[in-house]
Design a protein around this motif. Structure first.
Motif, PDB file in Angstrom:
ATOM      1  N   VAL A  97     -13.921 -27.060  24.216  1.00  0.00           N
ATOM      2  CA  VAL A  97     -13.559 -26.086  25.253  1.00  0.00           C
ATOM      3  C   VAL A  97     -14.785 -25.591  26.012  1.00  0.00           C
ATOM      4  CG1 VAL A  97     -11.448 -25.372  24.060  1.00  0.00           C
ATOM      5  CG2 VAL A  97     -13.585 -24.123  23.647  1.00  0.00           C
ATOM      6  N   ASN A  98     -15.977 -25.828  25.474  1.00  0.00           N
ATOM      7  CA  ASN A  98     -17.234 -25.441  26.112  1.00  0.00           C
ATOM      8  C   ASN A  98     -18.144 -26.661  26.214  1.00  0.00           C
ATOM      9  OD1 ASN A  98     -16.662 -22.661  26.342  1.00  0.00           O
ATOM     10  ND2 ASN A  98     -17.371 -22.262  24.258  1.00  0.00           N
ATOM     11  N   GLY A  99     -19.151 -26.554  27.047  1.00  0.00           N
ATOM     12  CA  GLY A  99     -20.161 -27.600  27.140  1.00  0.00           C
ATOM     13  C   GLY A  99     -19.780 -28.730  28.076  1.00  0.00           C
ATOM     14  N   SER A 100     -20.652 -29.727  28.127  1.00  0.00           N
ATOM     15  CA  SER A 100     -20.469 -30.834  29.064  1.00  0.00           C
ATOM     16  C   SER A 100     -19.266 -31.703  28.726  1.00  0.00           C
ATOM     17  CB  SER A 100     -21.736 -31.696  29.129  1.00  0.00           C
ATOM     18  OG  SER A 100     -22.045 -32.215  27.855  1.00  0.00           O
ATOM     19  N   ASN A 101     -18.833 -31.684  27.466  1.00  0.00           N
ATOM     20  CA  ASN A 101     -17.667 -32.479  27.061  1.00  0.00           C
ATOM     21  C   ASN A 101     -16.376 -31.664  27.035  1.00  0.00           C
ATOM     22  OD1 ASN A 101     -19.125 -34.868  26.720  1.00  0.00           O
ATOM     23  ND2 ASN A 101     -19.755 -34.262  24.667  1.00  0.00           N
ATOM     24  N   ALA A 102     -16.394 -30.475  27.607  1.00  0.00           N
ATOM     25  CA  ALA A 102     -15.188 -29.640  27.630  1.00  0.00           C
ATOM     26  C   ALA A 102     -14.067 -30.368  28.368  1.00  0.00           C
ATOM     27  CB  ALA A 102     -15.475 -28.307  28.303  1.00  0.00           C
ATOM     28  N   ALA A 103     -12.869 -30.234  27.846  1.00  0.00           N
ATOM     29  CA  ALA A 103     -11.693 -30.841  28.485  1.00  0.00           C
ATOM     30  C   ALA A 103     -11.537 -30.276  29.900  1.00  0.00           C
ATOM     31  CB  ALA A 103     -10.448 -30.546  27.655  1.00  0.00           C
ATOM     32  N   PRO A 104     -11.182 -31.117  30.867  1.00  0.00           N
ATOM     33  CA  PRO A 104     -10.991 -30.637  32.241  1.00  0.00           C
ATOM     34  C   PRO A 104     -10.034 -29.447  32.333  1.00  0.00           C
ATOM     35  CG  PRO A 104     -11.023 -33.024  32.212  1.00  0.00           C
ATOM     36  CD  PRO A 104     -11.031 -32.572  30.772  1.00  0.00           C
ATOM     37  N   LEU A 105      -9.003 -29.412  31.501  1.00  0.00           N
ATOM     38  CA  LEU A 105      -8.084 -28.281  31.485  1.00  0.00           C
ATOM     39  C   LEU A 105      -8.850 -26.986  31.233  1.00  0.00           C
ATOM     40  CD1 LEU A 105      -5.224 -26.973  31.338  1.00  0.00           C
ATOM     41  CD2 LEU A 105      -5.268 -27.515  28.881  1.00  0.00           C
ATOM     42  N   TYR A 106      -9.716 -26.996  30.238  1.00  0.00           N
ATOM     43  CA  TYR A 106     -10.463 -25.794  29.894  1.00  0.00           C
ATOM     44  C   TYR A 106     -11.540 -25.462  30.920  1.00  0.00           C
ATOM     45  CZ  TYR A 106      -8.256 -24.027  25.770  1.00  0.00           C
ATOM     46  OH  TYR A 106      -7.358 -23.421  24.936  1.00  0.00           O
ATOM     47  N   LYS A 107     -12.140 -26.471  31.514  1.00  0.00           N
ATOM     48  CA  LYS A 107     -13.111 -26.200  32.586  1.00  0.00           C
ATOM     49  C   LYS A 107     -12.427 -25.405  33.700  1.00  0.00           C
ATOM     50  CE  LYS A 107     -16.136 -30.158  31.822  1.00  0.00           C
ATOM     51  NZ  LYS A 107     -16.642 -31.423  32.341  1.00  0.00           N
ATOM     52  N   GLU A 108     -11.230 -25.831  34.064  1.00  0.00           N
ATOM     53  CA  GLU A 108     -10.506 -25.162  35.142  1.00  0.00           C
ATOM     54  C   GLU A 108     -10.007 -23.775  34.725  1.00  0.00           C
ATOM     55  OE1 GLU A 108      -7.142 -26.159  38.516  1.00  0.00           O
ATOM     56  OE2 GLU A 108      -7.769 -27.742  37.138  1.00  0.00           O
ATOM     57  N   LEU A 109      -9.496 -23.650  33.502  1.00  0.00           N
ATOM     58  CA  LEU A 109      -9.037 -22.345  33.016  1.00  0.00           C
ATOM     59  C   LEU A 109     -10.176 -21.334  33.040  1.00  0.00           C
ATOM     60  CD1 LEU A 109      -6.868 -23.369  29.927  1.00  0.00           C
ATOM     61  CD2 LEU A 109      -6.039 -22.166  31.969  1.00  0.00           C
ATOM     62  N   LYS A 110     -11.345 -21.726  32.559  1.00  0.00           N
ATOM     63  CA  LYS A 110     -12.481 -20.811  32.460  1.00  0.00           C
ATOM     64  C   LYS A 110     -12.991 -20.391  33.835  1.00  0.00           C
ATOM     65  CE  LYS A 110     -15.017 -23.468  29.944  1.00  0.00           C
ATOM     66  NZ  LYS A 110     -16.113 -23.996  29.119  1.00  0.00           N
ATOM     67  N   PRO A 114     -12.192 -16.133  34.317  1.00  0.00           N
ATOM     68  CA  PRO A 114     -13.365 -15.868  33.486  1.00  0.00           C
ATOM     69  C   PRO A 114     -13.146 -14.660  32.578  1.00  0.00           C
ATOM     70  CG  PRO A 114     -13.791 -15.255  35.768  1.00  0.00           C
ATOM     71  CD  PRO A 114     -12.436 -15.900  35.729  1.00  0.00           C
ATOM     72  N   GLY A 115     -13.983 -14.576  31.567  1.00  0.00           N
ATOM     73  CA  GLY A 115     -13.892 -13.482  30.613  1.00  0.00           C
ATOM     74  C   GLY A 115     -14.624 -12.246  31.090  1.00  0.00           C
ATOM     75  N   VAL A 116     -14.964 -11.386  30.156  1.00  0.00           N
ATOM     76  CA  VAL A 116     -15.631 -10.120  30.439  1.00  0.00           C
ATOM     77  C   VAL A 116     -16.930 -10.371  31.206  1.00  0.00           C
ATOM     78  CG1 VAL A 116     -16.697  -8.096  29.360  1.00  0.00           C
ATOM     79  CG2 VAL A 116     -14.626  -9.075  28.387  1.00  0.00           C
ATOM     80  N   MET A 117     -17.138  -9.591  32.245  1.00  0.00           N
ATOM     81  CA  MET A 117     -18.332  -9.668  33.075  1.00  0.00           C
ATOM     82  C   MET A 117     -18.546 -11.058  33.681  1.00  0.00           C
ATOM     83  SD  MET A 117     -20.815  -7.153  30.830  1.00  0.00           S
ATOM     84  CE  MET A 117     -22.236  -7.416  31.869  1.00  0.00           C
ATOM     85  N   GLY A 118     -17.449 -11.789  33.900  1.00  0.00           N
ATOM     86  CA  GLY A 118     -17.527 -13.085  34.555  1.00  0.00           C
ATOM     87  C   GLY A 118     -17.941 -14.240  33.669  1.00  0.00           C
ATOM     88  N   THR A 119     -18.068 -13.990  32.373  1.00  0.00           N
ATOM     89  CA  THR A 119     -18.444 -15.049  31.442  1.00  0.00           C
ATOM     90  C   THR A 119     -17.363 -16.125  31.420  1.00  0.00           C
ATOM     91  OG1 THR A 119     -19.564 -13.448  30.047  1.00  0.00           O
ATOM     92  CG2 THR A 119     -19.019 -15.561  29.037  1.00  0.00           C
ATOM     93  N   GLU A 120     -17.765 -17.375  31.593  1.00  0.00           N
ATOM     94  CA  GLU A 120     -16.781 -18.446  31.577  1.00  0.00           C
ATOM     95  C   GLU A 120     -16.587 -19.039  30.184  1.00  0.00           C
ATOM     96  OE1 GLU A 120     -17.150 -21.386  34.628  1.00  0.00           O
ATOM     97  OE2 GLU A 120     -17.137 -19.885  36.212  1.00  0.00           O
ATOM     98  N   ASN A 121     -17.648 -19.141  29.401  1.00  0.00           N
ATOM     99  CA  ASN A 121     -17.513 -19.792  28.099  1.00  0.00           C
ATOM    100  C   ASN A 121     -16.478 -19.107  27.224  1.00  0.00           C
ATOM    101  OD1 ASN A 121     -19.176 -21.988  28.322  1.00  0.00           O
ATOM    102  ND2 ASN A 121     -20.926 -21.027  27.326  1.00  0.00           N
ATOM    103  N   ILE A 122     -15.799 -19.924  26.442  1.00  0.00           N
ATOM    104  CA  ILE A 122     -14.889 -19.413  25.417  1.00  0.00           C
ATOM    105  C   ILE A 122     -15.782 -18.904  24.292  1.00  0.00           C
ATOM    106  CG2 ILE A 122     -13.049 -20.021  23.794  1.00  0.00           C
ATOM    107  CD1 ILE A 122     -12.199 -20.265  26.750  1.00  0.00           C
TER     108      ILE A 122
END
Length: 161
Positions: A97-110, A114-122
């Motif tokens: 869900v994170n990193g260069s191998n993150a699934a495209p679904l999760y790249k788009e969801l993030k 985005p999370g708190v303060m704009g953080t994208e990573n899960i």
């Protein structure tokens, strides 16, 4: 809605076209079998059973990126979920869900939610994304229990938000 214009492998190995869920209320969750939040499978299954006939679905995506809490094979994960929690909602093959191998679904969801303060990573297992019928996405952290989503799920089902 482009988020669901993807195909992903299920735990069984079959490929599932996510576009079949368009027009429904969809809860996407990254899961793990050996996490302090694993008990949430029970709540996720309860939500699925309560609302599935009204156009709601839970989609589980096992991930081993957080303290290696999902080491098992796809078959192991399927057995664990069924035996321990009676999971009947769709469970997909293990992904990043994170990193260069993150699934495209999760790249788009993030990017979209985005999370708190704009953080994208899960940040951890059992992060949740609720997608309304219109495609609006709301993100919830790991500590948000499934039953805490009932009002938002009902609003998405009945108020066409």
């Amino acid at each position: 809605m482009s988020i669901l214009n993807k195909s992903m492998p299920l735990l069984s190995g079959d490929i599932q076209d996510l576009s079949v869920y368009q027009g429904q209320v969809v809860l996407i969750v990254n899961t793990a079998s050996n996490c302090g939040f694993t008990y949430q499978y029970e709540g996720l299954q309860a939500l699925y059973e309560q609302y599935k006939d009204q156009g709601f679905v839970v989609l589980g995506f096992p991930c081993n990126q957080f303290a290696e809490q999902e080491k098992g094979s796809n078959s192991d994960i399927a057995t664990f979920c069924q035996k321990n929690y009676g999971v009947t909602f769709p469970m997909f093959a293990k992904i990043d869900v994170n990193g260069s191998n993150a699934a495209p679904l999760y790249k788009e969801l993030k990017t979209t939610a985005p999370g708190v303060m704009g953080t994208e990573n899960i940040k951890w297992n059992f992060t949740k994304f609720l997608i309304s019928k219109s495609g609006a996405i709301t993100r919830y952290g790991s500590t948000t229990k499934p039953q805490e989503l009932i009002n938002d799920i009902e609003a998405a089902l009945y108020q066409s938000i």
